[in-house]
Design a protein around this motif. Sequence first.
Motif, PDB file in Angstrom:
ATOM      1  N   ALA A  70       0.707  -1.556   0.245  1.00  0.00           N
ATOM      2  CA  ALA A  70      -0.112  -0.181  -0.371  1.00  0.00           C
ATOM      3  C   ALA A  70       1.122   1.205  -0.219  1.00  0.00           C
ATOM      4  O   ALA A  70       0.818   2.347  -0.889  1.00  0.00           O
ATOM      5  N   THR A  71       2.257   1.280   0.702  1.00  0.00           N
ATOM      6  CA  THR A  71       3.170   2.242   0.280  1.00  0.00           C
ATOM      7  C   THR A  71       3.415   2.768  -0.688  1.00  0.00           C
ATOM      8  O   THR A  71       3.366   3.761  -0.601  1.00  0.00           O
ATOM      9  N   PRO A  72       4.057   2.416  -1.511  1.00  0.00           N
ATOM     10  CA  PRO A  72       4.154   2.606  -3.280  1.00  0.00           C
ATOM     11  C   PRO A  72       3.167   3.112  -3.694  1.00  0.00           C
ATOM     12  O   PRO A  72       2.559   4.525  -4.409  1.00  0.00           O
ATOM     13  N   LEU A  73       1.749   2.566  -3.756  1.00  0.00           N
ATOM     14  CA  LEU A  73       0.891   2.534  -4.763  1.00  0.00           C
ATOM     15  C   LEU A  73       0.440   3.985  -3.800  1.00  0.00           C
ATOM     16  O   LEU A  73      -0.128   4.686  -4.445  1.00  0.00           O
ATOM     17  N   GLY A  74      -0.258   4.610  -2.298  1.00  0.00           N
ATOM     18  CA  GLY A  74      -0.181   5.319  -2.027  1.00  0.00           C
ATOM     19  C   GLY A  74       0.491   7.070  -1.934  1.00  0.00           C
ATOM     20  O   GLY A  74       0.166   7.829  -1.729  1.00  0.00           O
ATOM     21  N   VAL A  75       1.232   6.527  -1.655  1.00  0.00           N
ATOM     22  CA  VAL A  75       2.344   7.415  -2.399  1.00  0.00           C
ATOM     23  C   VAL A  75       2.527   8.061  -3.624  1.00  0.00           C
ATOM     24  O   VAL A  75       2.864   9.267  -3.537  1.00  0.00           O
ATOM     25  N   GLY A  76       2.581   6.873  -4.515  1.00  0.00           N
ATOM     26  CA  GLY A  76       2.667   7.249  -5.198  1.00  0.00           C
ATOM     27  C   GLY A  76       1.834   7.901  -6.251  1.00  0.00           C
ATOM     28  O   GLY A  76       0.992   9.190  -7.137  1.00  0.00           O
ATOM     29  N   ALA A  77      -0.376   7.581  -5.667  1.00  0.00           N
ATOM     30  CA  ALA A  77      -0.751   8.104  -5.839  1.00  0.00           C
ATOM     31  C   ALA A  77      -0.557   9.489  -5.815  1.00  0.00           C
ATOM     32  O   ALA A  77      -1.600  11.075  -6.067  1.00  0.00           O
ATOM     33  N   ALA A  78      -0.576   9.449  -4.887  1.00  0.00           N
ATOM     34  CA  ALA A  78      -0.384  11.034  -3.753  1.00  0.00           C
ATOM     35  C   ALA A  78       0.134  12.008  -4.022  1.00  0.00           C
ATOM     36  O   ALA A  78       0.496  13.432  -4.614  1.00  0.00           O
ATOM     37  N   ILE A  79       1.461  11.697  -5.227  1.00  0.00           N
ATOM     38  CA  ILE A  79       2.602  12.500  -5.956  1.00  0.00           C
ATOM     39  C   ILE A  79       2.087  12.783  -6.825  1.00  0.00           C
ATOM     40  O   ILE A  79       2.284  13.764  -7.170  1.00  0.00           O
ATOM     41  N   TYR A  80       1.086  12.294  -7.835  1.00  0.00           N
ATOM     42  CA  TYR A  80       0.201  12.111  -8.674  1.00  0.00           C
ATOM     43  C   TYR A  80      -0.375  13.219  -8.887  1.00  0.00           C
ATOM     44  O   TYR A  80      -0.659  14.057  -9.128  1.00  0.00           O
ATOM     45  N   LEU A  81      -0.909  12.666  -8.074  1.00  0.00           N
ATOM     46  CA  LEU A  81      -2.347  13.783  -7.426  1.00  0.00           C
ATOM     47  C   LEU A  81      -1.942  15.029  -7.120  1.00  0.00           C
ATOM     48  O   LEU A  81      -2.253  16.388  -7.279  1.00  0.00           O
ATOM     49  N   SER A  82      -1.090  15.181  -6.125  1.00  0.00           N
ATOM     50  CA  SER A  82      -0.531  16.714  -5.426  1.00  0.00           C
ATOM     51  C   SER A  82       0.532  17.211  -6.477  1.00  0.00           C
ATOM     52  O   SER A  82       0.272  18.668  -6.210  1.00  0.00           O
ATOM     53  N   GLU A  83       1.078  16.651  -7.144  1.00  0.00           N
ATOM     54  CA  GLU A  83       2.493  17.774  -8.084  1.00  0.00           C
ATOM     55  C   GLU A  83       1.900  17.261  -9.583  1.00  0.00           C
ATOM     56  O   GLU A  83       3.012  18.217 -10.729  1.00  0.00           O
TER      57      GLU A  83
END
Lengths: 282, 251
Positions: free
Chosen positions: A80-93
Motif C-alpha cells: 500500500a505504501t508505494p501505491l498510496g505515496v505514488g498516487a499522492a505524488i500524482y495528485l498533488s504534483e
Amino acid sequence: MHRIIPPKISQKIMTGVFWASGLLTIAILLVIIGYVLLKGLPVVNLEFILGDPIDSGRSGGIFPFIMSSIYVTLLAVLVATPLGVGAAIYLSEYAGEGKLVKLIRFGSETLASIPSIVFGLFGLAFFVIYLGFGWSVLSGGLTLALMALPTILSASEVSIESINKSYAEGSLALGATKWQTIYRVVIPAALPGISTGVILGMGRAIAEAAAVLYTVGAALMIPTSLMDAARPLPLHLYILATEGLSMDNAWGTAAVLVLMILIITVVTNTLVDRYRKKMMGR
Amino acid sequence: MEYRIEVEDLNVYFDELHILKDINLKIPKNAVTSLIGPSGCGKSTFIRTLNRMNDMISTFKMDGTVLLDGEDIYNPKVDVVELRKKVGMVFQKPNPFPKSIFDNVAYGLRVHGINDKDFLAQKVEESLKEAALWDEVKNILDKSAMGLSGGQQQRLCIARTIAVEPEVILMDEPCSALDPISTTKIEDLIHKLKKDFTIIIVTHNMQQATRVSKHTAFFLHGEIVESGLTEKIFIEPEDKRTEDYITGRFG
C-alpha cells in the motif's frame, strides 16, 4: 443589547468545556487500555509470547499468531505504501484539477469508509477464489493493503501539499527537473507526514479481524510462505472469544496486540521526531 | 559595452492581463542592474521571464525575444535545465532546503550529476567563501540550514546559486525580509560578485539601488519608463514620472 451570559463568564464556561472534553478523551483511552492490560497481563509471560498454541489456543502461547500479524501487516504496508505515496505524488504534483483527479479522490474517500467486513468479502471473492491465492498470507495481506491504501494516500497528499512551494521553486531555479525536485526536496520534506500516514494505515491493518476473517484462513502454525494460511492476533482473539475457548487467553492476546501497537507507534514517532529535528535544525 | 542579456519588444500576458508591455532592455555584462518601481509594476514577472520560471504558470503567454549571449532563450530547442544553470535566482524570502548546509550548497551540482566527494567538498567551501558565509558555518556544515538566521540563510541561497557557476544571478528583492545589518552584508557581497557575474536585482529600496547598481531601469504599470546609468536616473531623470517616484511622491 442585552446579553444573556456576559463574555467573561462564557469564556470561562467554554474553557471548562474544552478542558473537560480533552480530559475525558484521555480518560476513556486510559480506561480501555488499562482494562485490557489489567485483564490480559496476568496470562502474558515469555512462554505465552514465544510458545505454540495447545488445544486450539485453550492453553499454550500465541507466537504463530504474532508472526501472522507481522507478516500480513508488513505485506499490506509494503504493497500500500508505494501505491498510496505514488498516487499522492500524482495528485498533488502532476494531476492539476481535472475530472480524473476528482474521481481518484472520491474513490479513495469512498474506499476509506467501506466497512472492513466488505473488504473481507471482496478479498474472498477476488484474491482467494478468482486469483486462486487461497486462504493465505498473500490474500490477507493484499486485502489489508486495500484497506490501508486510502489512509496512506490522503495523509501523504496532505503532507506533500503542505510543503512550502518555495523549496520547489529554489530547486527548479537551480536547474533541477521536476522529478529531481520531487524526490530530492519534496518527498524528504514530506516524509514525517507520509510516515504518519503509513503508521495509521499499519495500525488499521494490524488491528483488523473482519477483513482477514475470510481471506487468511485460521492456521495454528507459523506461516512459512506467502501461500500459507495464517491467523493474525485479532482473528485469534475473535475465535477465542466467540467459540468460548478461553477468555483468559483472549484477554492476553488483546494485551499483546495493544502493546505491539503501542510499541510500533512510540518507536516510529520517536524516529520521525528525530528526523524532523535534524531536518529543521531544532 | 558588452551585453549579457538583450530583451526586445517583450510582452507578457497572464490570461487576458497584459503584464509587461513592449519591454526593451539591455543588461550589461559583469555589472549590477537594478529594477525599481512600485509593487505590481511587473519587475518580478520580468526577471522570472529571464530564467523561464513563468513557464510553470499555465496562463503565461509571451511574445518578443529574450537573448542570452545572443541566443534566444525561448527558442524551442533551448533546454530549460541548461538555461537555469546559466541564469541563477535568489528569492525574496530565503528558501534554503530543509537539508544540511553542505547538502544545500551541493544540491545544484548533484542534480547536474556531480557526485565526486572531494570536488563537492571543495566547491562547497569555495562557494560559501565567495558568499561570505564560510567562517560562520565551517564547523556546522552537517547541521540543518533551517537553523541559520535569515541573513545567513539568504547568503546560503546565494552560495547555492553560485556553486553551479551561473553567468547571471537574478535577485528578487533579496533583502526585503532581512534586517539592516544582514542587508549590508548582502550588498557588500553583491559588490564582490559583480566581477564574475551579471547581476539583476529587483529592489524597493532606492538607496539600495544607488548603492549597488551601475544601471537602473524604472518600471511602471508594466512598462519601462526610463533606463540607463543609475546616477543619471537618480540625479537628472528625463521623465517626470521617474522623478516623482524616486523623490517619493508615489509608490
